[in-house]
Design a protein around this motif. Sequence first.
Motif, short mmCIF file in Angstrom:
data_model
loop_
_atom_site.label_atom_id
_atom_site.label_comp_id
_atom_site.label_asym_id
_atom_site.label_seq_id
_atom_site.Cartn_x
_atom_site.Cartn_y
_atom_site.Cartn_z
N TRP A 68 0.77 -1.02 -0.18
CA TRP A 68 -0.21 -0.03 -0.34
C TRP A 68 1.08 1.25 -0.05
O TRP A 68 1.57 1.22 0.52
N ASN A 102 -5.28 -1.22 -7.04
CA ASN A 102 -6.95 -0.99 -6.48
C ASN A 102 -6.97 0.37 -5.93
O ASN A 102 -5.44 0.48 -5.19
N GLU A 104 -8.05 3.68 -3.74
CA GLU A 104 -8.66 3.84 -3.18
C GLU A 104 -9.25 4.84 -2.34
O GLU A 104 -8.04 5.25 -2.00
N THR A 105 -10.14 5.17 -2.96
CA THR A 105 -10.78 7.09 -2.16
C THR A 105 -11.99 7.26 -2.04
O THR A 105 -12.96 6.44 -2.46
N GLY A 128 -6.75 9.70 -1.21
CA GLY A 128 -6.46 7.61 -1.31
C GLY A 128 -5.56 7.19 -0.36
O GLY A 128 -4.27 7.48 -0.67
N GLN A 131 -3.01 0.15 -3.71
CA GLN A 131 -3.26 -1.04 -3.46
C GLN A 131 -2.62 -2.29 -4.59
O GLN A 131 -3.16 -2.06 -5.39
#
Length: 220
Positions: A68, A102, A104-105, A128, A131
Motif C-alpha cells: 500500500w 486497487n 481507493e479514494t 486516497g 493497493q
Amino acid sequence: MALKAQIVANWVYIGPREEGLRVMAPVLALNPPVSNIQVVPWNKLVSTAAGGADALICPKNVSHNTWWANLRRLPSSTFQASFDELNNFYKQYPEARGTTINAETFPNQAMADVPDDDSAYPWRDALGHIQIGVITESGNAAGDPTAQAGNSLARRLRDRWAATSGYPELSVYVNYARGDEKLRQRYGSRKLPRLAALKKKWDPRNVFAYSNVLPMEYRG
C-alpha cells in the motif's frame, strides 16, 4: 481477453438513487460494457461493493500479499504505466492473473477540516490509497517463484506510486502497513515524538507490542 488487465470501477453515492444517477451521468455516458447499479442499506455496503470483492480479500489456499501507499495525487501517467506493467505480468504469469491494483479514494473534506495537532493521524491531506494485491495459486509464497515475481512487481509499483504520490517519500495508513516501512512512513515524523512519550507513560512494559510497535523514545 482473459489474460489482459481490465479496469473495474466501483462508485458509491450516499443519497437518493435519482441524485446518484445525476452525479454519475458523466461516467455512465462512457457506456461501460458491464454495469450494475444497486441501492443497498448501509450495513450491506461493504459486502456489495465492487461486485462482492470483499469476500475475495482473504481467499483460502492461495498466496495473498498486499502493498500500500498513501496518495495526495492521482497522476494518469502512473495509472497507465502500472496498467501496462500489470498486463505484461499477466502474460508472463497467467496463474497470477488474480493480482490487482486497487485505487481507493474517499471524500476527505471532514477529515481535512480537523486540525493536524488534534489527533495522532498524520495523513489528513491524503486523497486516497493505492493497493497492489498479489494473488497466486500457491499456498506457500516463500517457495513459489510466481509469488516472488509478484512481490517484485508490487515493490516496483509501490515505489512508482510513492514517487508520484505528492508526498516526499513512501507513506502508508498504519492499518495498511505490511511491516517493511519505516516508523515515520507509518506514523509521520512530526507525530512520533509525542506518540513515543505517550507509549513510555502508558505502556512502559510494552504490552501493546504485536504489530506496528511504537518506541519509548523517538529522535528522528
